[in-house]
Design a protein around this motif. Structure first.
Motif, PDB file in Angstrom:
ATOM      1  N   GLU A   1       0.808  -1.237   0.000  1.00  0.00           N
ATOM      2  CA  GLU A   1       0.000   0.000   0.000  1.00  0.00           C
ATOM      3  C   GLU A   1       0.833   1.275   0.000  1.00  0.00           C
ATOM      4  N   GLY A   2       2.118   1.182   0.241  1.00  0.00           N
ATOM      5  CA  GLY A   2       2.914   2.408   0.343  1.00  0.00           C
ATOM      6  C   GLY A   2       3.151   2.744   1.800  1.00  0.00           C
ATOM      7  N   GLU A   3       4.254   3.389   2.044  1.00  0.00           N
ATOM      8  CA  GLU A   3       4.691   3.592   3.429  1.00  0.00           C
ATOM      9  C   GLU A   3       4.619   5.065   3.803  1.00  0.00           C
ATOM     10  N   ASN A   4       4.400   5.276   5.105  1.00  0.00           N
ATOM     11  CA  ASN A   4       4.551   6.624   5.654  1.00  0.00           C
ATOM     12  C   ASN A   4       5.902   6.694   6.327  1.00  0.00           C
ATOM     13  N   VAL A   5       6.747   7.585   5.831  1.00  0.00           N
ATOM     14  CA  VAL A   5       8.158   7.579   6.215  1.00  0.00           C
ATOM     15  C   VAL A   5       8.528   8.877   6.911  1.00  0.00           C
ATOM     16  N   LEU A   6       9.312   8.744   7.990  1.00  0.00           N
ATOM     17  CA  LEU A   6       9.825   9.920   8.698  1.00  0.00           C
ATOM     18  C   LEU A   6      11.341   9.937   8.584  1.00  0.00           C
ATOM     19  N   ASP A   7      11.900  11.115   8.292  1.00  0.00           N
ATOM     20  CA  ASP A   7      13.356  11.276   8.266  1.00  0.00           C
ATOM     21  C   ASP A   7      13.727  12.291   9.356  1.00  0.00           C
TER      22      ASP A   7
ATOM     23  N   VAL B   1       6.350  11.215   2.770  1.00  0.00           N
ATOM     24  CA  VAL B   1       7.598  11.337   3.526  1.00  0.00           C
ATOM     25  C   VAL B   1       7.571  12.677   4.256  1.00  0.00           C
ATOM     26  N   VAL B   2       7.937  12.628   5.549  1.00  0.00           N
ATOM     27  CA  VAL B   2       8.051  13.863   6.329  1.00  0.00           C
ATOM     28  C   VAL B   2       9.487  13.959   6.830  1.00  0.00           C
ATOM     29  N   GLY B   3      10.106  15.112   6.605  1.00  0.00           N
ATOM     30  CA  GLY B   3      11.438  15.367   7.171  1.00  0.00           C
ATOM     31  C   GLY B   3      11.286  16.306   8.351  1.00  0.00           C
TER      32      GLY B   3
ATOM     33  N   SER C   1       4.366  14.660  -2.128  1.00  0.00           N
ATOM     34  CA  SER C   1       4.540  13.548  -1.181  1.00  0.00           C
ATOM     35  C   SER C   1       5.692  13.795  -0.195  1.00  0.00           C
ATOM     36  N   LEU C   2       6.184  15.028  -0.141  1.00  0.00           N
ATOM     37  CA  LEU C   2       7.288  15.336   0.790  1.00  0.00           C
ATOM     38  C   LEU C   2       7.041  16.674   1.481  1.00  0.00           C
ATOM     39  N   SER C   3       7.049  16.626   2.830  1.00  0.00           N
ATOM     40  CA  SER C   3       6.883  17.880   3.577  1.00  0.00           C
ATOM     41  C   SER C   3       7.892  17.909   4.722  1.00  0.00           C
TER      42      SER C   3
ATOM     43  N   GLY D   1       1.327   8.236  13.067  1.00  0.00           N
ATOM     44  CA  GLY D   1       2.617   7.561  13.194  1.00  0.00           C
ATOM     45  C   GLY D   1       3.206   7.218  11.832  1.00  0.00           C
ATOM     46  N   PHE D   2       4.291   6.457  11.860  1.00  0.00           N
ATOM     47  CA  PHE D   2       5.018   6.141  10.619  1.00  0.00           C
ATOM     48  C   PHE D   2       5.327   4.642  10.564  1.00  0.00           C
TER      49      PHE D   2
END
Ligand code: SAM
Length: 271
Positions: free
Chosen positions: A34-40, A63-65, A84-86, A105-106
């Motif tokens: 399904e696609g991932e929610n990613v935190l950097d 993706v969240v940085g 898709s990036l913030s 959450g991620f």
């Protein structure tokens, strides 16, 4: 470390290591259809998040940085934000109940070259644990030991610079003087509740092609430089370089080499 533009031009070592570790570890992680929610965490100027991490991720939804520095977040948002990036400001060491900021959450948390800045590792790991969804994975990559920090310690004892460096111990990673940094980190991660998939601190080398590359690399991450009066900053940087040379970082061909341990922790939150 607030000069994002300088950092983007002087982070070759960090980019080399990010690529090395991500290429090895991403295939070992579980990726949902399904696609991932990613935190950097500690995304800095955002170039590693956007140009290195994102293209290597198999399936991404969002993706969240995050970074503690407002300037970094502002630079990253202006330069790299898209649908898709913030980017957002967050101090991973001091945040309390971070799920209030990110309620969903991620599924994956990454952090490259950031956590050596964090003194309260337990709080930080607890926050990462809380930010992960059950079954989620974290890949944390940061300096375990580096002669750079010995150089800071030595510089802080010099009469000329000591008034600018009285809090030097705040800038030395907690693992720098541990006999087995990887075990110390793994034990702490387990105490926090993680399953430790692997935790290693391999020795690496990075050769700086010429002295200016090293000078810029030091300038980009040196937390003391901005405290030194402008007219003395060049002398300060030259002294940093001399001190590093004394720590056997100079090769026979005159090139400077950094020999350091990189912590690579692959952690999982249980289902
Ligand atoms: C060396 S940069 C790394 C940037 C990027 N991840 C990379 O690999 O090039 C480290 C970043 O960590 C951030 N940082 C330091 N302490 C932090 C904290 N407690 N919470 C969030 N970010 C932090 C700094 O502001 C800095 O932008």
């Amino acid at each position: 470390m607030e000069d994002a533009q300088l950092y983007v031009s002087a982070n070759a070592m960090q980019k080399r290591d990010a690529l090395l570790v991500l290429s090895e570890y991403l295939p070992q992680m579980a990726w949902s259809e399904e696609g991932e929610n990613v935190l950097d965490i500690g995304c800095g100027s955002g170039d590693v998040t956007r140009n290195l991490l994102m293209p290597l991720l198999p399936r991404v939804e969002q993706v969240v940085g995050v970074d503690v520095s407002r300037d970094m977040v502002s630079f990253a948002s202006k330069t790299f934000e898209h649908n898709s990036l913030s980017f957002r400001q967050l101090d991973i060491e001091r945040a309390v109940q971070p799920r209030q900021v990110f309620p969903d959450g991620f599924s994956k948390v990454f952090s490259m070259y950031c956590l050596h800045w964090v003194k309260d590792q337990e709080r930080c790991l607890t926050n990462i644990y809380q930010l992960l969804q059950p079954g989620g994975e974290a890949l944390l990559v940061f300096l375990a030991r580096n002669p750079l920090f010995t150089m800071y310690e030595n510089m802080s004892m010099k009469e000329r610079w000591q008034s600018y460096m009285q809090d030097v111990s705040n800038f030395v990673p907690v693992y720098q003087h541990k006999t087995d940094p990887a075990k110390a980190m793994a034990d702490l991660a387990e105490d926090v509740g993680f399953e430790v998939v692997s935790c290693e601190a391999p020795e690496l080398e990075f050769v700086f092609e010429n002295i200016n590359y090293l000078k810029n690399a030091i300038k980009a991450v040196n937390p003391f430089l901005k405290r030194v009066p402008r007219e003395e900053q060049d002398a300060f940087l030259m002294d940093c370089l001399n001190e590093l040379a004394r720590l056997k970082t100079k090769r026979n061909d005159g090139k400077m080499v950094a020999r350091y341990s990189l912590m690579v922790a692959h952690l999982q939150r249980g289902e």
